[in-house]
Design a protein around this motif. Structure first.
Motif, PDB file in Angstrom:
ATOM      1  N   THR A 124       0.934  -0.995  -0.054  1.00 37.22           N
ATOM      2  CA  THR A 124      -0.107   0.166  -0.088  1.00 37.22           C
ATOM      3  C   THR A 124       1.013   1.104  -0.212  1.00 37.22           C
ATOM      4  O   THR A 124       0.657   2.134  -0.797  1.00 37.22           O
ATOM      5  N   THR A 171      -5.483   6.181   0.896  1.00 39.89           N
ATOM      6  CA  THR A 171      -4.394   5.303   0.999  1.00 39.89           C
ATOM      7  C   THR A 171      -5.405   4.341   2.461  1.00 39.89           C
ATOM      8  O   THR A 171      -5.309   2.932   2.449  1.00 39.89           O
ATOM      9  N   THR A 174      -6.937   1.732  -0.038  1.00 40.43           N
ATOM     10  CA  THR A 174      -6.126   0.658  -0.797  1.00 40.43           C
ATOM     11  C   THR A 174      -5.802  -0.072   0.012  1.00 40.43           C
ATOM     12  O   THR A 174      -5.949  -0.652  -0.186  1.00 40.43           O
ATOM     13  N   LEU A 175      -5.488  -0.039   2.092  1.00 36.52           N
ATOM     14  CA  LEU A 175      -5.794  -0.531   2.459  1.00 36.52           C
ATOM     15  C   LEU A 175      -6.745  -1.620   2.547  1.00 36.52           C
ATOM     16  O   LEU A 175      -6.329  -3.224   2.459  1.00 36.52           O
TER      17      LEU A 175
END
Length: 300
Positions: A124, A171, A174-175
């Motif tokens: 990530t 982010t 995305t995680l």
């Protein structure tokens, strides 16, 4: 499970990088189509959508921009994907190694899933900015407004406008996408490799079609888990600043309110069409590179 080659996170790193290059070449055209379908504007009443579906988007892109149009924005993923897959396979190797008490320990499927999840955390850090830049470049080509000259210019402008936060927007999503999906990805691959190995043989002697099948299916299982957060992420990362003050919760609410729960699986066909060949190519590249590395440096 039979005796295995000792796990080497370092070899995983190099072999994973090579697998990543194979993946981009095989999968980028469908990735371009996926992003264009996911981000196309909602048609006004009485108007038809810009693209009727995967095939229509493919035909229109080819007609308008030629074969190279399908490979738009590929420099960023090649530069980003090679280290990312290297880090991803490294994270998986490390996750496996950390759970072994001795080098001969055979891991259970939940342990393999956990090792895969660790690889998702690793990637990530590289993945989030790369994805944000890729999505912005892919949609500007489709919308016709050219704001960014290329990946480097895109980073500069994002940094100038919002600092490091602008580059890392999305982010958390995305995680949410990569951690469970990576667990699924590697666990499925290892499970299929083991299942397809004939009695008395070692998984390392698997035939090319078997590796392609196991890798392709791993990609499909990975995306089955990853598509909903991926749709939210594409929306969130390409939205104008301040459109979603509460982050992904706002995106989710808006999507479900406007387009229903099915919209979370937008671009499903394009993703699945791409997932099989791209990940089959990736794992084949990984296994070939791994064999080569084991041959030149057996004790590393």
């Amino acid at each position: 499970m039979s005796q295995q080659q000792r796990i080497s996170p370092l070899k995983n790193f190099f072999a994973g990088g090579f697998g990543g290059v194979c993946l981009v070449f095989a999968g980028h055209p469908l990735d371009t189509i996926k992003v264009r379908l996911q981000t196309q504007p909602k048609p006004r009443p009485g108007e038809t959508a810009l693209y009727a579906g995967t095939l229509d988007c493919f035909k229109k892109t080819l007609a308008k921009e030629g074969v190279l149009g399908l490979y738009k924005g590929m420099a960023a993923p090649i530069i980003g994907v090679t280290p990312m897959f290297a880090v991803c396979f490294f994270g998986f190797g490390l996750g496996k190694k950390l759970q072994q008490k001795t080098p001969d320990d055979v891991l259970t499927y939940p342990q393999l899933f956990a090792a895969g999840m660790l690889s998702g955390v690793f990637t990530t850090a590289i993945m989030a900015p790369g994805e944000r830049i890729k999505c912005l470049l892919q949609i500007q080509a489709a919308s016709g407004q050219v704001k960014y000259a290329g990946p480097v210019d895109c980073v500069k402008q994002l940094y100038r406008e919002n600092g490091i936060r602008g580059i890392y927007k999305g982010t958390a999503l995305t995680l949410m996408r990569d951690v469970p999906a990576s667990g699924m990805y590697f666990m499925t691959y290892e499970w299929l490799k083991y299942t397809l190995t004939p009695e008395g043989k070692s998984p390392s002697e698997l035939s090319v079609p078997s590796i392609l099948f196991a890798g392709g299916m791993a990609g499909i299982f990975n995306w089955a888990v990853a598509i909903p957060p991926d749709v939210l992420k594409s929306r969130f990362q390409t939205a104008p600043e301040g459109k979603y003050p509460n982050g992904f919760r706002d995106v989710l609410r808006e999507l479900i309110r406007e387009e229903g729960i099915g919209s979370l699986y937008k671009g499903f066909n394009a993703v699945m069409l791409r997932a099989f060949p791209a990940n089959a190519a990736c794992f084949l590249g990984f296994e070939v590179a791994m064999k080569f590395l084991n041959w030149i440096a057996p004790n590393l």
